[in-house]
Design an enzyme around this catalytic site. Sequence first.
Site, PDB file in Angstrom:
ATOM      1  CG  HIS A 139     -10.076   7.086 -51.894  1.00  0.00           C
ATOM      2  ND1 HIS A 139     -10.145   5.729 -51.838  1.00  0.00           N
ATOM      3  CD2 HIS A 139      -9.026   7.376 -52.685  1.00  0.00           C
ATOM      4  CE1 HIS A 139      -9.172   5.209 -52.553  1.00  0.00           C
ATOM      5  NE2 HIS A 139      -8.477   6.195 -53.096  1.00  0.00           N
ATOM      6  CD  GLU A 140      -7.672  10.937 -53.956  1.00  0.00           C
ATOM      7  OE1 GLU A 140      -6.471  10.973 -53.665  1.00  0.00           O
ATOM      8  OE2 GLU A 140      -8.152  10.086 -54.720  1.00  0.00           O
TER       9      GLU A 140
ATOM     10  CG  HIS B 153      -4.417   7.876 -51.075  1.00  0.00           C
ATOM     11  ND1 HIS B 153      -4.041   6.572 -50.917  1.00  0.00           N
ATOM     12  CD2 HIS B 153      -5.243   7.886 -52.146  1.00  0.00           C
ATOM     13  CE1 HIS B 153      -4.608   5.827 -51.836  1.00  0.00           C
ATOM     14  NE2 HIS B 153      -5.355   6.600 -52.601  1.00  0.00           N
TER      15      HIS B 153
ATOM     16  CD  GLU C 214      -5.912   3.544 -54.783  1.00  0.00           C
ATOM     17  OE1 GLU C 214      -6.996   4.112 -54.599  1.00  0.00           O
ATOM     18  OE2 GLU C 214      -4.833   4.159 -54.799  1.00  0.00           O
TER      19      GLU C 214
END
Lengths: 478, 185
Positions: free
Chosen positions: A145-146, A149, A230
């Site tokens: 997920h990070e 980003h 997100e």
Amino acid sequence: MWELIRANKRKSIILFFCMGICLLLLGYLIGAAFYPKSGGIIGISVAAGLWFIMSLVSYFSGDSIILTMSGAREVTPEIHPQLFNIVEEMKIAANLPAMPRVYIIDDPAPNAFATGTKPNKCAIAVTAGLLSRLNRDELQGVVAHELSHIINRDVLFVTFAGVLLGSIVLISQVFLRSMWYSSGSSKRYRSSGKSGGQAQLIIWAVAIVFAILAPIFAQLLYFALSRKREYLADASGARLTRYPEGLASALEKISRTHLNLASANKATAPMYIINPIKKLGAIGLSDMTSTHPPTSERIRILRSISQGVNYSNYQKAFSAIKGGISPIIPASGIKDSKVIPIRKASVEPNQEHNKKKDAREIGDLIRAVNKFAFLVCACGLKIKIPPDFNKPRINCPRCRRDIEVPLGELAAIAAVGAVIPEDTKQKQANLEPLTYKRKGAGWESVTCSCGRLRQISPKFLGSRIICNDCGRKINIVN
Amino acid sequence: MGMILLFVVLAIIVFAVLFVVGVFNSLVGLKNQVKNAWSQIDVQLKRRHDLIPNLVETAKGYMQHERGTLENITKARSDAMGAKSVGDKAKAESSLSGAMGKFFLVVENYPDLKANQNFLAVQEELTSTENKIAFARQNYNDQVLFFNNKIQMVPSNIIAGMFNFKSQEFFEVEGQEKAVPKVKF
């Protein structure tokens, strides 16, 4: 992937345009309110200058500012091999040009963030609380997920939009406060323009209203896009790991704790995987002003993904749960119809987690991050030596054994982890057996040369015992 | 009149050359991406070969009754290291993965081995390497897809045909990667 970034870019540019106009208009109105003749231009240039300088600073050193602010410490692969492996796996899956730097934050609140405006120079930070709670698959989900980003250029967006938002808030706050505290002097300006008194009054009113509304408007815009990003990072993360359940159960575990991350604030909040500032009891108004979508919803979407983890499947799951109002994935991403099957859960070597053992491991980890050296005593105790320790010898806290501290090599030892000191190693290698002659038929104590006492029962018939601490053999002679 | 025509023709030629150069460069870039993705897989496969002796060495002392399992792994490894062509390689590597899978199932019966620190470290490295192989393969296939799309689509297919760019093969592993049935919560 590339279409996603392009679509993101287009939306971000629209947002920047709106926020930029907001900022310049604010500058103009405030300037015009103070100096009717040429104040507007001055106000605009002050606002633009502030914006420009802050953008430059945050573009070139934003990541190091954020890492320093959050108290993150860089770690080496020796300190936490698993975390490093997972980051490398995701680096390969995301096709990043370089290995991200890995940081650990000493905080019990489970959370993580990524920073870096370019994919070839980025960093990822996780808290100690996160490492202690998650298993391998869950940690992988969070890391994916990070890194999403970063590849979706969200960090770039947060950096610049955050700066714009900050400038707007700063200018309007300064203006409103100066109004509040110097109402006397402002009256002087108001009455000075005799001919345009009426018009001047209107400009004042508009400036005040705008100064109150602009930050709110900008925040709502910023947060709306940040929430959308997100979801997008969740989708990309699931696609990278091919295992949405990992991220889902990680989010579940993280949201179960109600610890606030001490080093986070409202400006850096959108970078974390889950909102680091939890307001208990303020659920009602949280939806519009929150930087993150409700976690329960994110989990439900991830769990309802079926038949592969490409973007169109995430969008389907999203529409099924949210009612399908606005698409989260830009239309070009939905074309991504390549079948990516969901993989199986990886086997966890040790499932049984012992709370005490976990706490000890995390403590050791944080000490390792803080450059402590570990010396392993012959009795098995790991002695933690702080980096500024300066005594040549130390007594083991458990067995009182005298241990030599290799002062010159503490930094080297800290880099590789634990080391068994040279003199202890020698002792262990050639432990000469002791001989003890029994005195009678009652209870007796035997003292090993390491100082450890052993009791021998009257019923003991054997010919040899082994010291519990140092493993030395003691022959018993009747 | 003649001058204007000349300029128009010149402009078209310059534009066409620039276009060809641009497409050619992007094709070369994509092809290098494919090559790079392939070398990533190779690096990880080699890493796995390097780790297996450590694993066998650590496990040998604990698994006296499982000589066959350990020998299978060692044999599969040497087969995989000897494989030359891409097809042979894929086959040998997948049989090595199979042997390792069997080994990790057997390990469940040896709690002493599972508690050994060295073994845990090697196991983590191997798990991670297996993951890296899978992700590298996924990435390789993504890159091949980009490249193949580019050289088959109009107008870049013309330039690809001119300079003889050939579509690349996907790296598929048969029988191993089937969609896992999803459990509803």
